[in-house]
Design a protein around this motif. Sequence first.
Motif, PDB file in Angstrom:
ATOM      1  N   MET A   1       0.834  -1.179   0.000  1.00 20.47           N
ATOM      2  CA  MET A   1       0.000   0.000   0.000  1.00 20.47           C
ATOM      3  C   MET A   1       0.880   1.245   0.000  1.00 20.47           C
ATOM      4  N   MET A   2       0.456   2.260  -0.718  1.00 26.96           N
ATOM      5  CA  MET A   2       1.246   3.484  -0.800  1.00 26.96           C
ATOM      6  C   MET A   2       0.947   4.383   0.393  1.00 26.96           C
ATOM      7  N   ASN A   3       2.022   4.834   1.033  1.00 25.78           N
ATOM      8  CA  ASN A   3       1.872   5.790   2.121  1.00 25.78           C
ATOM      9  C   ASN A   3       2.592   7.081   1.754  1.00 25.78           C
ATOM     10  N   MET A   4       2.649   7.992   2.685  1.00 25.08           N
ATOM     11  CA  MET A   4       3.240   9.305   2.393  1.00 25.08           C
ATOM     12  C   MET A   4       4.736   9.211   2.111  1.00 25.08           C
ATOM     13  N   ASP A   5       5.425   8.287   2.766  1.00 23.97           N
ATOM     14  CA  ASP A   5       6.867   8.147   2.533  1.00 23.97           C
ATOM     15  C   ASP A   5       7.163   7.679   1.118  1.00 23.97           C
ATOM     16  N   ILE A   6       6.430   6.702   0.658  1.00 26.38           N
ATOM     17  CA  ILE A   6       6.642   6.184  -0.696  1.00 26.38           C
ATOM     18  C   ILE A   6       6.261   7.240  -1.730  1.00 26.38           C
ATOM     19  N   ALA A   7       5.160   7.941  -1.505  1.00 25.61           N
ATOM     20  CA  ALA A   7       4.752   9.000  -2.431  1.00 25.61           C
ATOM     21  C   ALA A   7       5.795  10.116  -2.466  1.00 25.61           C
ATOM     22  N   GLY A   8       6.347  10.460  -1.313  1.00 25.90           N
ATOM     23  CA  GLY A   8       7.396  11.474  -1.267  1.00 25.90           C
ATOM     24  C   GLY A   8       8.644  11.051  -2.002  1.00 25.90           C
ATOM     25  N   ASP A   9       8.999   9.768  -1.880  1.00 25.80           N
ATOM     26  CA  ASP A   9      10.170   9.256  -2.601  1.00 25.80           C
ATOM     27  C   ASP A   9       9.961   9.293  -4.115  1.00 25.80           C
ATOM     28  N   VAL A  10       8.759   8.961  -4.547  1.00 29.27           N
ATOM     29  CA  VAL A  10       8.456   8.985  -5.983  1.00 29.27           C
ATOM     30  C   VAL A  10       8.524  10.413  -6.521  1.00 29.27           C
ATOM     31  N   VAL A  11       7.945  11.343  -5.795  1.00 30.23           N
ATOM     32  CA  VAL A  11       7.976  12.748  -6.224  1.00 30.23           C
ATOM     33  C   VAL A  11       9.407  13.282  -6.208  1.00 30.23           C
ATOM     34  N   ALA A  12      10.174  12.945  -5.173  1.00 31.66           N
ATOM     35  CA  ALA A  12      11.570  13.398  -5.099  1.00 31.66           C
ATOM     36  C   ALA A  12      12.395  12.838  -6.248  1.00 31.66           C
ATOM     37  N   ALA A  13      12.167  11.570  -6.594  1.00 29.33           N
ATOM     38  CA  ALA A  13      12.895  10.983  -7.722  1.00 29.33           C
ATOM     39  C   ALA A  13      12.511  11.668  -9.035  1.00 29.33           C
ATOM     40  N   GLY A  14      11.237  12.012  -9.183  1.00 29.44           N
ATOM     41  CA  GLY A  14      10.802  12.716 -10.394  1.00 29.44           C
ATOM     42  C   GLY A  14      11.404  14.104 -10.501  1.00 29.44           C
ATOM     43  N   VAL A  15      11.415  14.825  -9.395  1.00 29.82           N
ATOM     44  CA  VAL A  15      12.002  16.177  -9.402  1.00 29.82           C
ATOM     45  C   VAL A  15      13.502  16.101  -9.674  1.00 29.82           C
ATOM     46  N   ARG A  16      14.178  15.119  -9.073  1.00 23.18           N
ATOM     47  CA  ARG A  16      15.609  14.941  -9.303  1.00 23.18           C
ATOM     48  C   ARG A  16      15.891  14.660 -10.774  1.00 23.18           C
ATOM     49  N   LEU A  17      15.064  13.823 -11.386  1.00 20.76           N
ATOM     50  CA  LEU A  17      15.245  13.502 -12.804  1.00 20.76           C
ATOM     51  C   LEU A  17      15.033  14.736 -13.678  1.00 20.76           C
ATOM     52  N   VAL A  18      14.015  15.511 -13.368  1.00 22.63           N
ATOM     53  CA  VAL A  18      13.753  16.733 -14.141  1.00 22.63           C
ATOM     54  C   VAL A  18      14.922  17.704 -14.017  1.00 22.63           C
ATOM     55  N   LEU A  19      15.472  17.857 -12.826  1.00 24.43           N
ATOM     56  CA  LEU A  19      16.611  18.762 -12.642  1.00 24.43           C
ATOM     57  C   LEU A  19      17.842  18.290 -13.408  1.00 24.43           C
ATOM     58  N   ILE A  20      18.102  16.988 -13.379  1.00 20.09           N
ATOM     59  CA  ILE A  20      19.277  16.464 -14.083  1.00 20.09           C
ATOM     60  C   ILE A  20      19.111  16.608 -15.591  1.00 20.09           C
ATOM     61  N   VAL A  21      17.938  16.250 -16.103  1.00 27.16           N
ATOM     62  CA  VAL A  21      17.709  16.306 -17.552  1.00 27.16           C
ATOM     63  C   VAL A  21      17.736  17.747 -18.053  1.00 27.16           C
ATOM     64  N   SER A  22      17.153  18.647 -17.298  1.00 26.02           N
ATOM     65  CA  SER A  22      17.159  20.050 -17.740  1.00 26.02           C
ATOM     66  C   SER A  22      18.538  20.675 -17.584  1.00 26.02           C
ATOM     67  N   ALA A  23      19.302  20.264 -16.562  1.00 26.02           N
ATOM     68  CA  ALA A  23      20.647  20.811 -16.379  1.00 26.02           C
ATOM     69  C   ALA A  23      21.577  20.403 -17.508  1.00 26.02           C
ATOM     70  N   GLN A  73      16.792   7.924 -19.847  1.00 27.28           N
ATOM     71  CA  GLN A  73      16.526   8.224 -18.439  1.00 27.28           C
ATOM     72  C   GLN A  73      15.025   8.370 -18.185  1.00 27.28           C
ATOM     73  N   LEU A  74      14.339   9.075 -19.073  1.00 26.51           N
ATOM     74  CA  LEU A  74      12.900   9.271 -18.903  1.00 26.51           C
ATOM     75  C   LEU A  74      12.129   7.962 -19.040  1.00 26.51           C
ATOM     76  N   VAL A  75      12.508   7.125 -20.000  1.00 24.06           N
ATOM     77  CA  VAL A  75      11.832   5.844 -20.190  1.00 24.06           C
ATOM     78  C   VAL A  75      12.099   4.919 -19.006  1.00 24.06           C
ATOM     79  N   ASP A  76      13.334   4.878 -18.527  1.00 28.54           N
ATOM     80  CA  ASP A  76      13.649   4.040 -17.366  1.00 28.54           C
ATOM     81  C   ASP A  76      12.860   4.480 -16.138  1.00 28.54           C
ATOM     82  N   PHE A  77      12.746   5.776 -15.936  1.00 26.69           N
ATOM     83  CA  PHE A  77      11.974   6.275 -14.801  1.00 26.69           C
ATOM     84  C   PHE A  77      10.503   5.895 -14.928  1.00 26.69           C
ATOM     85  N   THR A  78       9.962   6.029 -16.130  1.00 29.07           N
ATOM     86  CA  THR A  78       8.557   5.684 -16.349  1.00 29.07           C
ATOM     87  C   THR A  78       8.311   4.194 -16.118  1.00 29.07           C
ATOM     88  N   ILE A  79       9.193   3.349 -16.634  1.00 30.07           N
ATOM     89  CA  ILE A  79       9.057   1.908 -16.419  1.00 30.07           C
ATOM     90  C   ILE A  79       9.158   1.574 -14.939  1.00 30.07           C
TER      91      ILE A  79
END
Length: 90
Positions: A1-23, A73-79
């Motif tokens: 079951m998804m809780n706040m910690d797992i949701a936070g980790d998913v969002v943090a990983a997404g933001v990290r990926l966006v920052l790396i790809v845009s940088a 990177q984007l495809v791996d994250f999505t998978i």
Amino acid sequence: MMNMDIAGDVVAAGVRLVLIVSAVVIVPSLIVGLCVSVFQAVTQINEQTLSFLPRLVVSLGVLVFGGKWILTQLVDFTINIFHQAATLVS
């Protein structure tokens, strides 16, 4: 079951990926823009295309040469997100 910690980790990983790809695209453009600005300050040439065109060429070059890596990177994250979703639902 998804809780706040797992949701936070998913969002943090997404933001990290966006920052790396845009940088990957933004940093070379910033470096070229700084070099062109220093050149313009030294020579006192105030031409708008002189500051725009090199940054455009560098950005397009980075996208051409780094596009495969960015897309991978984007495809791996999505998978990975879909795999996590499948395990969290059951």
